[in-house]
Design an enzyme around this catalytic site. Structure first.
Site, PDB file in Angstrom:
ATOM      1  N   TYR A 172       0.842  -1.208   0.000  1.00  0.00           N
ATOM      2  CA  TYR A 172       0.000   0.000   0.000  1.00  0.00           C
ATOM      3  C   TYR A 172       0.875   1.256   0.000  1.00  0.00           C
ATOM      4  O   TYR A 172       0.712   2.159   0.829  1.00  0.00           O
ATOM      5  CB  TYR A 172      -0.947   0.007   1.221  1.00  0.00           C
ATOM      6  N   LYS A 216      22.014  -8.485  20.093  1.00  0.00           N
ATOM      7  CA  LYS A 216      20.858  -8.020  20.863  1.00  0.00           C
ATOM      8  C   LYS A 216      19.911  -9.220  20.948  1.00  0.00           C
ATOM      9  O   LYS A 216      18.740  -9.151  20.576  1.00  0.00           O
ATOM     10  CB  LYS A 216      20.218  -6.817  20.150  1.00  0.00           C
ATOM     11  N   ASP A 249      23.440  -2.466  23.603  1.00  0.00           N
ATOM     12  CA  ASP A 249      23.239  -1.262  24.423  1.00  0.00           C
ATOM     13  C   ASP A 249      24.345  -1.148  25.479  1.00  0.00           C
ATOM     14  O   ASP A 249      24.945  -0.083  25.675  1.00  0.00           O
ATOM     15  CB  ASP A 249      21.825  -1.215  25.048  1.00  0.00           C
ATOM     16  N   ASP A 273      28.285  -0.835  12.204  1.00  0.00           N
ATOM     17  CA  ASP A 273      28.254   0.519  11.637  1.00  0.00           C
ATOM     18  C   ASP A 273      28.179   1.554  12.748  1.00  0.00           C
ATOM     19  O   ASP A 273      28.973   2.497  12.810  1.00  0.00           O
ATOM     20  CB  ASP A 273      27.038   0.651  10.704  1.00  0.00           C
ATOM     21  N   ASP A 277      31.372   4.345  14.378  1.00  0.00           N
ATOM     22  CA  ASP A 277      31.378   5.811  14.523  1.00  0.00           C
ATOM     23  C   ASP A 277      31.745   6.166  15.965  1.00  0.00           C
ATOM     24  O   ASP A 277      32.467   7.139  16.215  1.00  0.00           O
ATOM     25  CB  ASP A 277      30.000   6.418  14.186  1.00  0.00           C
TER      26      ASP A 277
HETATM   27  C1  IPM Z   1      29.489   3.354   6.543  1.00  0.00           C
HETATM   28  C2  IPM Z   1      28.262   4.110   6.102  1.00  0.00           C
HETATM   29  C3  IPM Z   1      27.365   3.239   5.255  1.00  0.00           C
HETATM   30  C4  IPM Z   1      26.987   2.009   6.058  1.00  0.00           C
HETATM   31  C5  IPM Z   1      26.096   3.950   4.769  1.00  0.00           C
HETATM   32  C6  IPM Z   1      26.446   5.206   4.050  1.00  0.00           C
HETATM   33  C7  IPM Z   1      25.208   3.079   3.972  1.00  0.00           C
HETATM   34  O1  IPM Z   1      27.594   4.622   7.215  1.00  0.00           O
HETATM   35  O2  IPM Z   1      30.227   2.838   5.683  1.00  0.00           O
HETATM   36  O3  IPM Z   1      29.751   3.302   7.750  1.00  0.00           O
HETATM   37  O4  IPM Z   1      26.101   2.083   6.916  1.00  0.00           O
HETATM   38  O5  IPM Z   1      27.565   0.977   5.830  1.00  0.00           O
HETATM   39 MN    MN Z   2      28.664   4.380   9.071  1.00  0.00          MN
END
Ligand code: IPM
Ligand code: MN
Ligand code: NAD
Length: 381
Positions: A172, A216, A249, A273, A277
């Protein structure tokens, strides 16, 4: 069926490629590198990485053949796709791929990323995404009381399935009763091979000899439970490696509370991912974090790229930190068997950071991308 490439790339990813050693001239290896500078700060930081590689080539007698590919958002505006139908053949004929970043404010991210980055990772079966995070001398961690070397971990992220499997759809579509289904795909084979890679990496690193698995499975009782079981069974084959399992978490908390306790961390596509970061930031800046998307079987070219994205907020200003891209080029050299050259790149970056004179604003300095790249190139021994 699940792992079929649903985004049209054209060509077949399955052909085997020749080993780069065959291309080597006597005494002087020739490495053919596909370069996808991409979008935003991608071309800026890749310019720096190429500058350093040129210098490495002179100093270490390596001939780099760069195949510059203008794929990405601008290519999309002209052609309606992120890369040409022949992309697979072009990349498949190279020894490795060096990528900047992909993503443009005027194109939905799921279009750009599913049109280039993600299909390359899956299509070339680059199942181990290796993301080291090191607190270098001269770099301040946002965490109090951490000094150089205290944080030295690697996130090994599953890179071909899990939460990123392109399986699902809309029902939908765009109607009030719209339904979206997004299926995570975990296979025993997919988990087993990346977990084994993580254990072998812990052995090769020969540091804390510890592998932490992150899931998780208290909430996601199928895929993540399979992951936990496979992790436990692979762990039995590595009695010399200490293991730890954490829920994601709690892992996020512990990346901040006790990052020094981690050595190799293995996680699913999405969790890896997010955590990478975080590991980048606790070691000073996302502008320092490199990554390798590896096909450990070496059937396909592996791909090397910074962890960061196209950073549209600083693109075009000439201030992006090129060190993540430069260190990614270092990981590429290591993978291609050029350990001496790889060591030279890491030492040059380490020296520039320790001196603290030339650094981009993310590290508290006021130098440009070009100045930092030149400083590293100038330190290549
Ligand atoms: C990374 C990026 C990618 C991922 C995105 C842009 C799709 O965040 O390489 O870390 O999540 O793999
Ligand atoms: Mn990333
Ligand atoms: P991002 O990593 O691009 O930026 C996050 C923050 O970090 C920004 O404030 C940015 O200025 C800063 N930053 C990133 N790289 C830096 C560097 N080299 N030097 C100094 N500061 C740096 O993440 P985002 O803002 O979430 O994403 C922007 C775009 O990039 C989106 O389109 C996203 O989909 C894409 N993306 C692509 C990749 C990739 O190609 N591998 C990775 C992540 C995000």
């Amino acid at each position: 069926m699940f792992l079929k490439i649903v985004y049209n790339l054209g060509g077949s990813f399955s052909q085997r490629r020749k080993g780069y050693a065959k291309d080597a001239k006597k005494g002087m290896p020739r490495l053919k590198i596909a370069v996808i500078a991409g979008d935003g700060v991608g071309p800026e930081v890749i310019g720096g990485a190429k500058r350093v590689l040129e210098r490495v080539g002179e100093r270490h007698a390596i001939e780099f053949g760069f195949e510059d590919l203008d794929w990405g958002a601008e290519y999309y505006f002209r052609h309606g796709r992120m890369m040409p139908p022949s992309a697979v053949e072009i990349l498949g004929a190279c020894d490795a791929i060096l990528l900047g970043a992909v993503g443009h404010p005027d194109i939905p991210d799921h279009v750009t990323l599913n049109g280039l980055l993600l299909p390359i990772r899956r299509g070339f079966d680059l199942y181990a995404n290796v993301r080291p995070a090191v607190l270098y001398a001269g770099v301040e961690s946002p965490l109090a009381g951490r000094k150089a070397g205290d944080i030295d971990l690697v996130v090994v992220r599953e890179n071909t399935e899990g939460e990123y499997a392109p399986v699902g759809g809309f029902l939908y579509h765009q109607q009030p009763q719209e339904v979206a289904i997004q299926t995570a795909v975990f296979t025993r084979r997919g988990i087993e091979r990346v977990v084994r890679f993580a254990f072998e990496l812990a052995q090769r690193r020969n540091k804390k000899k510890r592998v932490t698995s992150i899931t998780k499975s208290n909430a996601q009782a199928f895929g993540m439970v399979l992951w936990d079981r496979v992790f436990a069974s692979v762990a039995e084959q590595f009695p010399d490696i200490e293991t730890e399992t954490l829920l994601v978490d709690a892992a996020a908390m512990n990346f901040v509370r006790r990052p020094e306790s981690f050595d190799v961390v293995v996680a699913s596509n999405l969790f890896g991912d997010i955590l990478s970061d975080l590991s980048a930031m606790v070691t000073g800046s996302i502008g320092l974090a490199p990554s390798a998307n590896l096909d450990p079987t070496r059937r396909h070219p592996s791909m090397f790229e910074p962890v960061h994205g196209s950073a549209p907020d600083i693109a075009g200003k000439g201030i992006a930190n090129p060190l993540a891209a430069i260190l990614s080029a270092g990981l590429m050299l290591e993978h291609l068997g050029q350990s001496g050259a790889a060591g030279a790149v890491e030492r040059a970056v380490t020296a520039v950071l320790a001196e603290g004179q030339v650094r981009t604003p993310d590290l508290g300095g006021d130098s440009s991308t070009r100045q930092v790249s030149e400083a590293v190139a100038g330190r290549i021994g």
